[in-house]
Motif scaffolding. Structure first.
Motif, PDB file in Angstrom:
ATOM      1  N   ASN A 582       7.823   3.264 -27.545  1.00 46.00           N
ATOM      2  CA  ASN A 582       7.552   4.146 -26.398  1.00 46.00           C
ATOM      3  C   ASN A 582       6.084   4.067 -25.982  1.00 46.00           C
ATOM      4  N   ALA A 583       5.182   4.027 -26.977  1.00 48.27           N
ATOM      5  CA  ALA A 583       3.748   3.970 -26.668  1.00 48.27           C
ATOM      6  C   ALA A 583       3.387   2.667 -25.966  1.00 48.27           C
ATOM      7  N   LEU A 584       3.932   1.549 -26.446  1.00 48.04           N
ATOM      8  CA  LEU A 584       3.647   0.257 -25.816  1.00 48.04           C
ATOM      9  C   LEU A 584       4.239   0.200 -24.409  1.00 48.04           C
ATOM     10  N   ASN A 585       5.448   0.724 -24.254  1.00 54.18           N
ATOM     11  CA  ASN A 585       6.069   0.741 -22.918  1.00 54.18           C
ATOM     12  C   ASN A 585       5.232   1.539 -21.930  1.00 54.18           C
ATOM     13  N   LYS A 586       4.797   2.716 -22.353  1.00 54.86           N
ATOM     14  CA  LYS A 586       4.009   3.567 -21.459  1.00 54.86           C
ATOM     15  C   LYS A 586       2.686   2.895 -21.102  1.00 54.86           C
ATOM     16  N   THR A 587       2.084   2.205 -22.073  1.00 54.63           N
ATOM     17  CA  THR A 587       0.821   1.504 -21.823  1.00 54.63           C
ATOM     18  C   THR A 587       0.991   0.439 -20.747  1.00 54.63           C
ATOM     19  N   TYR A 588       2.024  -0.378 -20.896  1.00 57.48           N
ATOM     20  CA  TYR A 588       2.194  -1.478 -19.945  1.00 57.48           C
ATOM     21  C   TYR A 588       2.787  -1.013 -18.621  1.00 57.48           C
ATOM     22  N   ASN A 589       3.505   0.094 -18.639  1.00 57.21           N
ATOM     23  CA  ASN A 589       3.974   0.670 -17.371  1.00 57.21           C
ATOM     24  C   ASN A 589       2.796   1.172 -16.537  1.00 57.21           C
ATOM     25  N   ARG A 590       1.790   1.758 -17.200  1.00 63.51           N
ATOM     26  CA  ARG A 590       0.592   2.202 -16.479  1.00 63.51           C
ATOM     27  C   ARG A 590      -0.093   1.018 -15.811  1.00 63.51           C
ATOM     28  N   ILE A 591      -0.233  -0.078 -16.554  1.00 59.21           N
ATOM     29  CA  ILE A 591      -0.871  -1.281 -15.992  1.00 59.21           C
ATOM     30  C   ILE A 591      -0.056  -1.808 -14.821  1.00 59.21           C
ATOM     31  N   SER A 592       1.260  -1.834 -14.971  1.00 60.01           N
ATOM     32  CA  SER A 592       2.130  -2.305 -13.890  1.00 60.01           C
ATOM     33  C   SER A 592       1.997  -1.427 -12.649  1.00 60.01           C
ATOM     34  N   ASP A 593       1.952  -0.111 -12.860  1.00 63.06           N
ATOM     35  CA  ASP A 593       1.803   0.810 -11.719  1.00 63.06           C
ATOM     36  C   ASP A 593       0.461   0.607 -11.022  1.00 63.06           C
ATOM     37  N   LEU A 594      -0.601   0.404 -11.800  1.00 60.43           N
ATOM     38  CA  LEU A 594      -1.922   0.168 -11.196  1.00 60.43           C
ATOM     39  C   LEU A 594      -1.922  -1.108 -10.373  1.00 60.43           C
ATOM     40  N   ARG A 595      -1.294  -2.146 -10.883  1.00 55.37           N
ATOM     41  CA  ARG A 595      -1.223  -3.414 -10.135  1.00 55.37           C
ATOM     42  C   ARG A 595      -0.455  -3.244  -8.829  1.00 55.37           C
ATOM     43  N   LYS A 596       0.630  -2.484  -8.868  1.00 52.27           N
ATOM     44  CA  LYS A 596       1.393  -2.234  -7.643  1.00 52.27           C
ATOM     45  C   LYS A 596       0.564  -1.435  -6.639  1.00 52.27           C
ATOM     46  N   ASP A 597      -0.134  -0.409  -7.129  1.00 44.55           N
ATOM     47  CA  ASP A 597      -0.976   0.403  -6.242  1.00 44.55           C
ATOM     48  C   ASP A 597      -2.065  -0.455  -5.595  1.00 44.55           C
ATOM     49  N   ILE A 598      -2.709  -1.305  -6.384  1.00 41.68           N
ATOM     50  CA  ILE A 598      -3.766  -2.179  -5.852  1.00 41.68           C
ATOM     51  C   ILE A 598      -3.200  -3.121  -4.802  1.00 41.68           C
ATOM     52  N   SER A 599      -2.019  -3.656  -5.059  1.00 43.47           N
ATOM     53  CA  SER A 599      -1.384  -4.566  -4.098  1.00 43.47           C
ATOM     54  C   SER A 599      -1.099  -3.856  -2.778  1.00 43.47           C
ATOM     55  N   ASN A 600      -0.569  -2.629  -2.856  1.00 42.52           N
ATOM     56  CA  ASN A 600      -0.251  -1.880  -1.633  1.00 42.52           C
ATOM     57  C   ASN A 600      -1.509  -1.499  -0.859  1.00 42.52           C
ATOM     58  N   ILE A 601      -2.546  -1.048  -1.586  1.00 40.14           N
ATOM     59  CA  ILE A 601      -3.792  -0.661  -0.913  1.00 40.14           C
ATOM     60  C   ILE A 601      -4.437  -1.881  -0.258  1.00 40.14           C
ATOM     61  N   THR A 602      -4.405  -3.016  -0.952  1.00 39.21           N
ATOM     62  CA  THR A 602      -4.981  -4.254  -0.397  1.00 39.21           C
ATOM     63  C   THR A 602      -4.293  -4.641   0.904  1.00 39.21           C
ATOM     64  N   LYS A 603      -2.966  -4.483   0.945  1.00 36.16           N
ATOM     65  CA  LYS A 603      -2.228  -4.793   2.179  1.00 36.16           C
ATOM     66  C   LYS A 603      -2.672  -3.882   3.319  1.00 36.16           C
ATOM     67  N   ASN A 604      -2.862  -2.590   3.033  1.00 35.65           N
ATOM     68  CA  ASN A 604      -3.293  -1.646   4.068  1.00 35.65           C
ATOM     69  C   ASN A 604      -4.712  -1.948   4.545  1.00 35.65           C
ATOM     70  N   VAL A 605      -5.584  -2.364   3.630  1.00 36.14           N
ATOM     71  CA  VAL A 605      -6.947  -2.741   4.015  1.00 36.14           C
ATOM     72  C   VAL A 605      -6.923  -3.960   4.924  1.00 36.14           C
ATOM     73  N   LEU A 606      -6.056  -4.920   4.599  1.00 33.10           N
ATOM     74  CA  LEU A 606      -5.944  -6.122   5.430  1.00 33.10           C
ATOM     75  C   LEU A 606      -5.437  -5.781   6.831  1.00 33.10           C
ATOM     76  N   VAL A 607      -4.515  -4.813   6.914  1.00 35.61           N
ATOM     77  CA  VAL A 607      -4.023  -4.373   8.232  1.00 35.61           C
ATOM     78  C   VAL A 607      -5.181  -3.826   9.061  1.00 35.61           C
ATOM     79  N   ALA A 608      -6.037  -3.000   8.441  1.00 30.01           N
ATOM     80  CA  ALA A 608      -7.192  -2.433   9.154  1.00 30.01           C
ATOM     81  C   ALA A 608      -8.160  -3.535   9.581  1.00 30.01           C
ATOM     82  N   GLU A 609      -8.415  -4.494   8.691  1.00 31.05           N
ATOM     83  CA  GLU A 609      -9.325  -5.596   9.029  1.00 31.05           C
ATOM     84  C   GLU A 609      -8.767  -6.443  10.159  1.00 31.05           C
ATOM     85  N   ASN A 610      -7.480  -6.734  10.107  1.00 25.63           N
ATOM     86  CA  ASN A 610      -6.854  -7.554  11.158  1.00 25.63           C
ATOM     87  C   ASN A 610      -6.898  -6.854  12.512  1.00 25.63           C
ATOM     88  N   ALA A 611      -6.699  -5.529  12.497  1.00 26.03           N
ATOM     89  CA  ALA A 611      -6.762  -4.765  13.753  1.00 26.03           C
ATOM     90  C   ALA A 611      -8.162  -4.841  14.349  1.00 26.03           C
TER      91      ALA A 611
END
Length: 750
Positions: A582-611
């Protein structure tokens, strides 16, 4: 017409009382010829109901007689899908579909041979040490398996029309097997080639593949052939990526004796293909999935083979294609759909696996426990427990005894203690293996003054800050501060999961104040384990929630799991391993969630830059307004662009700040993960070095009896293997450091 296509070959109202394939094809053809523009749906049916491919292939062959242009477009669609599918599992289905189209005189045999040889050439090049990259052998094996697995559907026609060419392909596959890496045992590829060669020597005769095109052979022979172009080959990256991307579909368990499945080896393979395809394409519709699995187009009974295939998937390593819950539901529905046959077969499979439990991988054993306890919970926990009552005569560490104990404990989690006791009334002695019925182990039941005072303050809903001040003034001077506070707060939260969460949320700061470092957090975990020593589930839940609220670190959990109080339990209970997992799963789930958040934010930043870039380009562009050159595009577009830039611009600053914060959190999490992995493997090494035999000693592995020490080593090494396999993708980046600091020769020898 869609229902006719979907239900072709099945018993149902769409085709009246007839079950003859020829009648079904003629009926469906009479409708589909008027819906000729519906080609995408026809192709989707062939791809997602692949056990009906011979029927769809014959239907397309008949359509080819009336509308060559339509069939030409369909073949082009197949080729386009095949090219896209070269890096996924769909290639196998599409290659089978092409083979079926060959039987229906839609594709020339020579074209299919070219496809085979292209894939075979790619496979041979991949494992060539000079020209390729042998670490990508899983990809090469995958291509060869795709070729071999398509031959039951068209090998007879290929042998008749292009005998030399198909023989050349089989010889090429044998040559490939001679240059690939072997692990000493016959693997899936070699076994499949043996089955195909046996099928060829038997005249390509098998019962499990329908051949409806033979009923229309006189008509189909007039059809026009359509060419298939040669495809481009993909290139690979690393060995682990190859293993992940090209997993083996099945590893046969051979649960039942051979006399239970009296079918040709190649028929067994075909039925396995049918079952795996249905599981894959109908994974969102469990009842439809069970219905199709129970009614495959074969003339022999296959309940034993179906059970063996399902269990092979549940226990597949490193991980099954779907969650265990999916297979649980399918097995449950099959038991209800085939009440006279399948439940007994499933029970037989469980008994056979129970006999082999000491040979099962630890991760597979855990999955079997989770599946079986869940399965019984759907059938009133009925099982002839008296058959397994003998495990009480075995040592506490014996795999069979531990297996029964863990199932009963899981059942209690899914129901309640008295219900499970009632279910084992035919083997009442097994009550010894049930978890204790007693509640929490509260040390201050008689009302010690400080504990009672703390309880009163909680009931008065005093704040965490006030509580900390009171603890510092009143309890700190007294020995046993941590014990008093933790025991009391856990007791207040012991009524339910909700009560526990409420206590942790409201007084998390108290725990943080008392346990600021890993040493104190290990003591905290020990107190949790002591309080909930009679309830394994609550121990796991409490520790998991504490980690979720960051009251304890993953490193503290690893240290606690490998503390002396738990190490001696490694081979008699799954509790320490469940908490560590459970501890290892929670650790790597946090990392996975952070990577997803960074990917989504990066896409939104690119939309603003392109505009912003688009607005700047529009402003610098000359355009004519009422015949006069003006800087900037038409006013309406400019207004829209400016509005977009204003909206995205306001959010861009906060997005960039959020991105920077998330990246910092990710970097911190990754550095902490490296420390965690080092600690984990060092902990494994530390406990194993004390108990593993000296690698230089001569040990007779065949005649060596397994005692408690040996079983402890087997269990611990089994879980070490399971965790390493499960988190391999996260471990690879740290391999250099692990090899230099942790991977002792003893590890490799073990």
């Amino acid at each position: 017409w869609k229902t006719l296509l979907l239900r072709i070959g099945e018993k149902g109202p769409e085709y009246g009382t007839s079950s003859d394939y020829k009648d079904h094809i003629e009926t469906c053809f009479g409708v589909i010829r008027r819906e000729i523009e519906r080609s995408p749906f026809l192709l989707q049916c062939a791809e997602q109901l692949p056990h009906k491919i011979p029927l769809y292939g014959t239907l397309i062959g008949l359509l080819n007689l009336e509308n060559e242009d339509f069939v030409q477009k369909l073949v082009e669609s197949v080729h386009a899908n095949f090219q896209v599918a070269l890096n996924c599992n769909s290639i196998r289905i599409l290659l089978r579909f092409m083979t079926s189209l060959l039987c229906s005189k839609v594709i020339q045999p020579a074209s299919l041979i070219v496809v085979f040889e292209t894939l075979l050439s790619s496979a041979a090049t991949t494992v060539d040490e000079e020209k390729g990259n042998p670490s990508w052998q899983p990809q090469a094996d995958f291509y060869v398996i795709c070729i071999l697995s398509s031959l039951p559907w068209g090998g007879s026609e290929l042998a008749e029309q292009v005998p030399d060419e198909i023989e050349r392909v089989l010889v090429g596959i044998q040559a490939y097997l001679s240059i690939r890496f072997h692990n000493g045992e016959k693997d899936f590829v070699e076994d499949l080639l043996d089955r195909i060669q046996s099928l060829a020597s038997n005249g390509w005769k098998l019962e499990s593949v329908p051949r409806p095109h033979l009923s229309f052979e006189a008509q189909l022979v007039a059809g026009k052939f359509h060419p298939i172009k040669c495809m481009e080959q993909p290139s690979g990256k690393q060995k682990h990526d190859a293993l992940t991307r090209y997993p083996q579909r099945i590893r046969r368990l051979n649960i039942f004796p051979a006399n239970k499945m009296e079918v040709q080896p190649i028929d067994r393979f075909v039925v396995e293909e049918y079952l795996l395809d249905v599981l894959f394409y109908l994974n969102g519709c469990r009842k439809e999935c069970a219905s199709y699995m129970a009614n495959l187009p074969v003339t022999f009974r296959y309940e034993y083979l179906m059970a063996e295939t399902l269990f092979s998937q549940i226990l597949l390593l490193p991980q099954p294609p779907f969650k265990t819950l999916y297979y649980t539901l399918v097995i449950m529905d099959l038991c209800k759909a085939l009440p006279g046959a399948f439940p007994a077969v499933v029970a037989g499979a469980v008994r056979a696996l129970f006999e082999k439990i000491s040979d099962l991988d630890m991760e597979s054993r855990t999955r079997l426990i989770l599946w079986f306890s869940h399965h019984l919970s759907n059938f009133q926990f009925i099982w002839p427990w008296e058959e397994w009552a003998f495990v009480l005569d075995l040592p506490k560490w014996a795999p069979k005894r531990v297996f029964v104990q863990e199932i009963l404990q899981r059942e209690v989690r899914l129901s309640y203690w008295d219900k499970i006791k009632q279910s084992i009334e035919n083997a009442t002695a097994l009550e010894e293996l049930l978890p204790p019925k007693a509640g929490p182990n509260f040390m201050y039941e008689e009302g010690k003054e400080l504990s009672a005072e703390l309880s009163r303050k909680v009931k008065e809903k005093q704040t965490a800050r006030d509580m900390i001040v009171w603890i510092e003034e009143t309890i700190y001077p007294v020995h046993g501060t941590l014990t008093i506070v933790v025991q009391t707060l856990l007791d207040i939260g012991s009524k339910s999961f909700t009560h526990l969460v409420t206590v942790l949320e409201r007084y998390g700061q108290v725990f943080s104040k008392l346990c600021p470092d890993n040493d104190k957090q290990v003591m905290l975990l020990s107190q949790v384990s002591t309080y909930w020593k009679n309830n394994v589930q609550m121990t796991a839940v409490a520790i998991d929630r504490m980690m979720g609220y960051r009251l304890v670190s993953n490193q503290a959990i690893v240290r606690w799991v490998f503390s002396p109080e738990n190490v001696d339990q490694f081979h008699v209970s799954d509790q320490p391993w469940e908490i560590l997992g459970n501890a290892l799963n929670k650790t790597y789930n946090r990392i996975s969630d952070l990577r997803k958040d960074i990917s989504n934010i990066t896409k939104n930043v690119l939309v603003a830059e392109n505009a912003r870039v688009e607005l700047e380009a529009a402003e610098s562009k000359l355009s004519l307004v009422e015949g006069e050159p003006v800087l900037g595009e038409n006013p309406a577009k400019m207004k829209r662009l400016k509005s977009t830039v204003e909206k995205t611009g306001e959010a861009e600053l906060s997005l960039r700040e959020s991105l920077e914060a998330k990246e910092a959190l990710l970097n911190r999490a990754l550095s902490e993960t490296e420390v965690l992995l080092l600690l984990l493997f060092q902990s494994f090494l530390g406990v194993l070095k004390e108990r593993l035999p000296d690698p230089t000693m001569d040990v007779d592995s065949e005649n060596c009896e397994v005692g408690e020490r040996e079983q402890w080593c087997l269990s611990t090494l089994g879980y070490l293997t399971a965790f390493t396999r499960q988190y391999a993708s996260e471990i690879w980046p740290h391999m250099e450091k692990l090899e230099s600091e942790v991977f002792h020769p003893l590890f490799l020898q073990a």
